[in-house]
Scaffold this motif. Structure first.
Motif, PDB file in Angstrom:
ATOM      1  N   HIS A 147     -21.952   5.483  -9.867  1.00  0.00           N
ATOM      2  CA  HIS A 147     -23.008   5.783  -8.568  1.00  0.00           C
ATOM      3  C   HIS A 147     -22.431   5.023  -7.664  1.00  0.00           C
ATOM      4  O   HIS A 147     -22.218   5.434  -6.499  1.00  0.00           O
ATOM      5  N   ILE A 148     -21.849   3.624  -7.694  1.00  0.00           N
ATOM      6  CA  ILE A 148     -21.398   2.983  -6.513  1.00  0.00           C
ATOM      7  C   ILE A 148     -20.123   3.164  -6.039  1.00  0.00           C
ATOM      8  O   ILE A 148     -19.740   2.876  -5.015  1.00  0.00           O
ATOM      9  N   LEU A 149     -19.215   4.035  -6.889  1.00  0.00           N
ATOM     10  CA  LEU A 149     -17.967   4.371  -6.843  1.00  0.00           C
ATOM     11  C   LEU A 149     -18.143   5.676  -5.653  1.00  0.00           C
ATOM     12  O   LEU A 149     -17.197   5.484  -4.631  1.00  0.00           O
ATOM     13  N   ARG A 150     -19.183   6.623  -5.851  1.00  0.00           N
ATOM     14  CA  ARG A 150     -19.291   7.571  -5.045  1.00  0.00           C
ATOM     15  C   ARG A 150     -19.570   7.123  -3.550  1.00  0.00           C
ATOM     16  O   ARG A 150     -19.114   7.644  -2.762  1.00  0.00           O
ATOM     17  N   ARG A 151     -20.432   6.140  -3.646  1.00  0.00           N
ATOM     18  CA  ARG A 151     -21.016   5.669  -2.318  1.00  0.00           C
ATOM     19  C   ARG A 151     -19.764   4.879  -1.624  1.00  0.00           C
ATOM     20  O   ARG A 151     -19.533   4.981  -0.550  1.00  0.00           O
ATOM     21  N   ALA A 152     -19.106   3.985  -2.272  1.00  0.00           N
ATOM     22  CA  ALA A 152     -18.014   3.302  -1.854  1.00  0.00           C
ATOM     23  C   ALA A 152     -16.784   4.162  -1.145  1.00  0.00           C
ATOM     24  O   ALA A 152     -16.288   3.904  -0.322  1.00  0.00           O
ATOM     25  N   LEU A 153     -16.455   5.074  -1.922  1.00  0.00           N
ATOM     26  CA  LEU A 153     -15.334   6.088  -1.441  1.00  0.00           C
ATOM     27  C   LEU A 153     -15.662   6.757  -0.386  1.00  0.00           C
ATOM     28  O   LEU A 153     -14.941   7.241   0.450  1.00  0.00           O
ATOM     29  N   ALA A 154     -17.004   7.159  -0.097  1.00  0.00           N
ATOM     30  CA  ALA A 154     -17.343   7.802   0.688  1.00  0.00           C
ATOM     31  C   ALA A 154     -17.192   7.296   2.364  1.00  0.00           C
ATOM     32  O   ALA A 154     -17.306   7.700   3.461  1.00  0.00           O
ATOM     33  N   ARG A 155     -17.028   5.793   2.170  1.00  0.00           N
ATOM     34  CA  ARG A 155     -16.956   4.997   3.397  1.00  0.00           C
ATOM     35  C   ARG A 155     -15.518   4.516   3.258  1.00  0.00           C
ATOM     36  O   ARG A 155     -15.513   3.314   3.969  1.00  0.00           O
ATOM     37  N   LEU A 156     -14.491   4.833   2.370  1.00  0.00           N
ATOM     38  CA  LEU A 156     -13.258   4.108   2.413  1.00  0.00           C
ATOM     39  C   LEU A 156     -12.528   4.105   3.771  1.00  0.00           C
ATOM     40  O   LEU A 156     -12.799   5.224   4.640  1.00  0.00           O
ATOM     41  N   GLU A 157     -12.142   3.049   4.286  1.00  0.00           N
ATOM     42  CA  GLU A 157     -11.441   2.952   5.387  1.00  0.00           C
ATOM     43  C   GLU A 157      -9.943   2.569   5.255  1.00  0.00           C
ATOM     44  O   GLU A 157      -9.395   2.101   4.741  1.00  0.00           O
ATOM     45  N   LEU A 158      -9.100   3.497   5.868  1.00  0.00           N
ATOM     46  CA  LEU A 158      -7.766   3.393   5.990  1.00  0.00           C
ATOM     47  C   LEU A 158      -7.366   2.687   7.333  1.00  0.00           C
ATOM     48  O   LEU A 158      -8.031   2.997   8.413  1.00  0.00           O
ATOM     49  N   SER A 159      -6.521   1.638   7.274  1.00  0.00           N
ATOM     50  CA  SER A 159      -6.155   0.884   8.532  1.00  0.00           C
ATOM     51  C   SER A 159      -4.599   0.596   8.334  1.00  0.00           C
ATOM     52  O   SER A 159      -4.166   0.780   7.584  1.00  0.00           O
ATOM     53  N   HIS A 160      -4.209  -0.134   9.768  1.00  0.00           N
ATOM     54  CA  HIS A 160      -2.856  -0.885   9.614  1.00  0.00           C
ATOM     55  C   HIS A 160      -1.837   0.481   9.354  1.00  0.00           C
ATOM     56  O   HIS A 160      -1.213   0.273   8.429  1.00  0.00           O
ATOM     57  N   GLN A 161      -2.036   1.438  10.093  1.00  0.00           N
ATOM     58  CA  GLN A 161      -1.036   2.574  10.046  1.00  0.00           C
ATOM     59  C   GLN A 161      -1.002   3.244   8.657  1.00  0.00           C
ATOM     60  O   GLN A 161      -0.120   3.396   7.966  1.00  0.00           O
ATOM     61  N   ASN A 162      -2.292   3.093   8.076  1.00  0.00           N
ATOM     62  CA  ASN A 162      -2.625   3.668   6.825  1.00  0.00           C
ATOM     63  C   ASN A 162      -1.960   3.192   5.500  1.00  0.00           C
ATOM     64  O   ASN A 162      -1.869   3.430   4.434  1.00  0.00           O
ATOM     65  N   GLN A 163      -1.612   1.611   5.775  1.00  0.00           N
ATOM     66  CA  GLN A 163      -1.236   1.061   4.704  1.00  0.00           C
ATOM     67  C   GLN A 163      -2.087  -0.024   4.099  1.00  0.00           C
ATOM     68  O   GLN A 163      -1.779  -0.461   2.833  1.00  0.00           O
ATOM     69  N   VAL A 164      -3.252   0.185   4.570  1.00  0.00           N
ATOM     70  CA  VAL A 164      -4.519  -0.668   3.904  1.00  0.00           C
ATOM     71  C   VAL A 164      -5.537   0.156   3.790  1.00  0.00           C
ATOM     72  O   VAL A 164      -6.025   0.909   4.602  1.00  0.00           O
ATOM     73  N   ARG A 193     -23.185  -6.094 -10.126  1.00  0.00           N
ATOM     74  CA  ARG A 193     -21.936  -6.621  -9.643  1.00  0.00           C
ATOM     75  C   ARG A 193     -21.007  -6.147 -10.612  1.00  0.00           C
ATOM     76  O   ARG A 193     -19.741  -5.925 -10.142  1.00  0.00           O
ATOM     77  N   GLU A 194     -21.114  -6.333 -11.801  1.00  0.00           N
ATOM     78  CA  GLU A 194     -20.306  -5.661 -12.812  1.00  0.00           C
ATOM     79  C   GLU A 194     -20.031  -4.304 -12.768  1.00  0.00           C
ATOM     80  O   GLU A 194     -18.773  -3.787 -12.896  1.00  0.00           O
ATOM     81  N   ASP A 195     -20.678  -3.338 -12.195  1.00  0.00           N
ATOM     82  CA  ASP A 195     -20.312  -2.110 -12.148  1.00  0.00           C
ATOM     83  C   ASP A 195     -19.534  -1.654 -10.917  1.00  0.00           C
ATOM     84  O   ASP A 195     -18.740  -0.875 -10.862  1.00  0.00           O
ATOM     85  N   ALA A 196     -19.422  -2.904 -10.060  1.00  0.00           N
ATOM     86  CA  ALA A 196     -18.532  -2.584  -8.669  1.00  0.00           C
ATOM     87  C   ALA A 196     -17.183  -3.264  -9.003  1.00  0.00           C
ATOM     88  O   ALA A 196     -16.414  -3.306  -8.353  1.00  0.00           O
ATOM     89  N   GLY A 197     -17.010  -3.765 -10.242  1.00  0.00           N
ATOM     90  CA  GLY A 197     -15.550  -4.079 -10.351  1.00  0.00           C
ATOM     91  C   GLY A 197     -14.786  -2.909 -10.597  1.00  0.00           C
ATOM     92  O   GLY A 197     -15.006  -1.783 -11.021  1.00  0.00           O
ATOM     93  N   GLY A 198     -13.311  -3.095 -10.289  1.00  0.00           N
ATOM     94  CA  GLY A 198     -12.335  -2.046 -10.300  1.00  0.00           C
ATOM     95  C   GLY A 198     -12.284  -1.111  -9.109  1.00  0.00           C
ATOM     96  O   GLY A 198     -11.374  -0.355  -8.992  1.00  0.00           O
ATOM     97  N   LEU A 199     -13.310  -1.391  -8.152  1.00  0.00           N
ATOM     98  CA  LEU A 199     -13.182  -0.340  -7.120  1.00  0.00           C
ATOM     99  C   LEU A 199     -11.882  -0.450  -6.175  1.00  0.00           C
ATOM    100  O   LEU A 199     -11.298   0.262  -5.745  1.00  0.00           O
ATOM    101  N   VAL A 200     -11.325  -1.805  -6.179  1.00  0.00           N
ATOM    102  CA  VAL A 200     -10.216  -2.045  -5.412  1.00  0.00           C
ATOM    103  C   VAL A 200      -8.731  -1.129  -5.916  1.00  0.00           C
ATOM    104  O   VAL A 200      -7.853  -0.816  -5.054  1.00  0.00           O
ATOM    105  N   ASN A 201      -9.129  -0.901  -7.247  1.00  0.00           N
ATOM    106  CA  ASN A 201      -7.844  -0.043  -7.660  1.00  0.00           C
ATOM    107  C   ASN A 201      -7.718   1.360  -7.143  1.00  0.00           C
ATOM    108  O   ASN A 201      -6.515   1.858  -6.957  1.00  0.00           O
ATOM    109  N   TYR A 202      -8.708   1.868  -6.788  1.00  0.00           N
ATOM    110  CA  TYR A 202      -8.841   3.314  -6.017  1.00  0.00           C
ATOM    111  C   TYR A 202      -8.161   3.049  -4.769  1.00  0.00           C
ATOM    112  O   TYR A 202      -7.647   4.057  -4.317  1.00  0.00           O
ATOM    113  N   CYS A 203      -8.473   2.075  -4.072  1.00  0.00           N
ATOM    114  CA  CYS A 203      -7.865   1.736  -2.685  1.00  0.00           C
ATOM    115  C   CYS A 203      -6.234   1.775  -2.810  1.00  0.00           C
ATOM    116  O   CYS A 203      -5.430   2.497  -2.176  1.00  0.00           O
TER     117      CYS A 203
END
Length: 330
Positions: free
Chosen positions: A210-227, A244-254
Motif C-alpha cells: 500500500h505505501i509503495l503504491r502511494r510512494a511510487l505515484a509521487r516518485l521524483e526524477l531530478s538532476h538530469q534524471n540521475q537522482v 515505519r517498518e513497511d516503508a523500509g526498502g522503498l529506496v531500492n526502487y529508486c
C-alpha cells in the motif's frame, strides 16, 4: 600478526574475561544488526555468561525466526533499570547509532565495538572493525573461528542471515570469496538458505504494498534524471495502514531505475523527524553525504535522520546531492 588478528584475539579475551554483558545493535535494526546481536548472545550463552540484548526501538518482526529473537528487549516499550560494566555494540556506525542507551553503562563500563562501517569512529574501549567486511556477521564469523568458540546451528543461522541481508542475497559488490566460503561453511550446520531468503528478501507485507503504491505515484526524477526519490509522510502511513517498518526498502526502487545514480527515500518517522536512506550505483559516495547530515553507512548504502519538515529536508538533501554530483535539482 595483523592488526585485525590482534583485534580478534582481544575481543575473544573480552568475552571470556567478563561474566555479565549488555548486547546492543543500532536503532532501526536490519538483518545484519539483528543477526549479529543474537550471534553474540549465542556465543555468550555457550560460554556460560549472563547477558541482556536490547534495542532502543522495535526489531522488525520478519526476523522473528532467528533463535533468541524473543530475548531482544525494546527499551522504548520496556525500560531497563540496571547498569552493566561489559557492553558489546554490533553494527553501529558511530556512537549515536546505539540510540539512547548510555544510561545503562556503569561508570567503569568497557565497550567492545564490533562493526564494518567505514564511518565508524572507533568509539569503543576495544574496537573490532574491518571496513572491507561485507557485514558485521562476517567479522563475528571470524571471531568465532579465532576465539575457538563452538559453532552450532542457532549461531550459524544468525550469522548466515547477517551475511545474506547485507550482501543483498549475495548480489552486491561486497560479496567476496571469503563471504561465500563463510556462508558455505555455515550451511553445513543445517541452515536452510531458501527459507532464510524467503523470510528476509522475498516476503513483503500488505502494508508495504500500500505505501509503495502511494510512494511510487509521487516518485521524483531530478538532476538530469540521475537522482530518483520518494517521500512518505506520517499521513501517508496512517491512511494506508502502514508503519515505519513497511516503508523500509522503498529506496531500492529508486536506485534500480535505469540511468539513476542515487536513490533516496524520505520517511517521516515522527513529526518533523525524517529518516533518509541513500543508495548509489557507482561514483557517488553516499556515506559522505549521510555523515554530513549526522548519519553514516557505506559508499553505496547509507542513511541518516534529519529534523525538519518533509519538504525542508527534501530540499536540503537534494541540494547536498547536487553538490556532490555537480548538478542542480532541475
Amino acid at each position: 600478526m595483523s592488526d585485525y588478528t590482534r583485534s580478534l584475539e582481544e575481543a575473544a579475551r573480552f568475552l571470556r574475561a567478563h561474566d555479565r554483558f549488555l548486547v546492543l545493535s543500532h536503532i532501526s535494526p536490519d538483518g545484519d544488526a539483528t543477526g549479529s546481536a543474537l550471534a553474540v548472545a549465542h556465543i555468550l550463552k555457550d560460554l556460560g555468561k549472563s547477558y541482556t540484548v536490547i534495542n532502543e526501538g522495535d526489531t522488525p518482526a520478519k526476523f522473528s525466526f532467528l533463535p533468541g529473537f524473543e530475548q531482544i528487549r525494546n527499551l522504548s516499550a520496556s525500560p531497563l533499570e540496571d547498569t552493566f560494566s561489559a557492553v558489546i555494540a554490533v553494527d553501529c556506525a558511530d556512537r549515536s547509532r546505539m540510540g539512547r542507551v548510555e544510561h545503562l553503562f556503569a561508570s567503569d563500563a568497557e565497550l567492545l565495538n564490533i562493526d564494518h562501517h567505514p564511518t565508524n569512529d572507533s568509539f569503543g574501549t576495544l574496537n573490532l572493525i574491518r571496513t572491507d567486511a561485507a557485514a558485521t556477521a562476517e567479522i563475528l564469523y571470524d571471531l568465532t573461528v579465532a576465539g575457538d568458540f563452538p559453532m552450532q546451528p542457532d549461531l550459524a543461522l544468525c550469522l548466515y542471515t547477517g551475511l545474506l541481508t547485507d550482501t543483498g542475497g549475495f548480489r552486491y559488490s561486497n560479496t567476496t570469496p571469503h563471504v561465500m566460503e563463510s556462508a558455505a561453511r555455515l550451511l553445513a550446520y543445517g541452515v536452510n538458505p531458501g527459507d532464510v531468503a524467503e523470510r528476509c528478501l522475498e516476503v513483503i507485507t500488505l502494508g508495504h504494498v500500500h505505501i509503495l503504491r502511494r510512494a511510487l505515484a509521487r516518485l521524483e526524477l531530478s538532476h538530469q534524471n540521475q537522482v530518483a526519490s520518494v517521500a512518505v509522510s506520517r499521513q501517508d502511513l496512517a491512511e494506508t495502514g502502514a508503519d515505519r517498518e513497511d516503508a523500509g526498502g522503498l529506496v531500492n526502487y529508486c536506485r534500480n531505475i535505469e540511468g539513476v545514480e542515487v536513490g533516496i527515500s524520505f520517511v517521516e518517522a515522527e513529526p518533523d523527524v525524517i529518516k533518509v536512506s541513500f543508495r548509489a550505483r557507482s561514483y557517488v559516495n553516499v556515506a559522505e553525504l549521510a555523515k554530513k547530515l549526522g548519519g553514516g553507512g557505506h559508499a553505496k548504502a547509507a542513511g541518516c535522520t534529519v529534523k525538519g519538515s518533509l519538504e525542508e529536508v527534501q530540499r536540503q538533501v537534494l541540494a547536498l546531492v547536487g553538490e556532490a554530483m555537480g548538478s542542480e535539482r532541475g
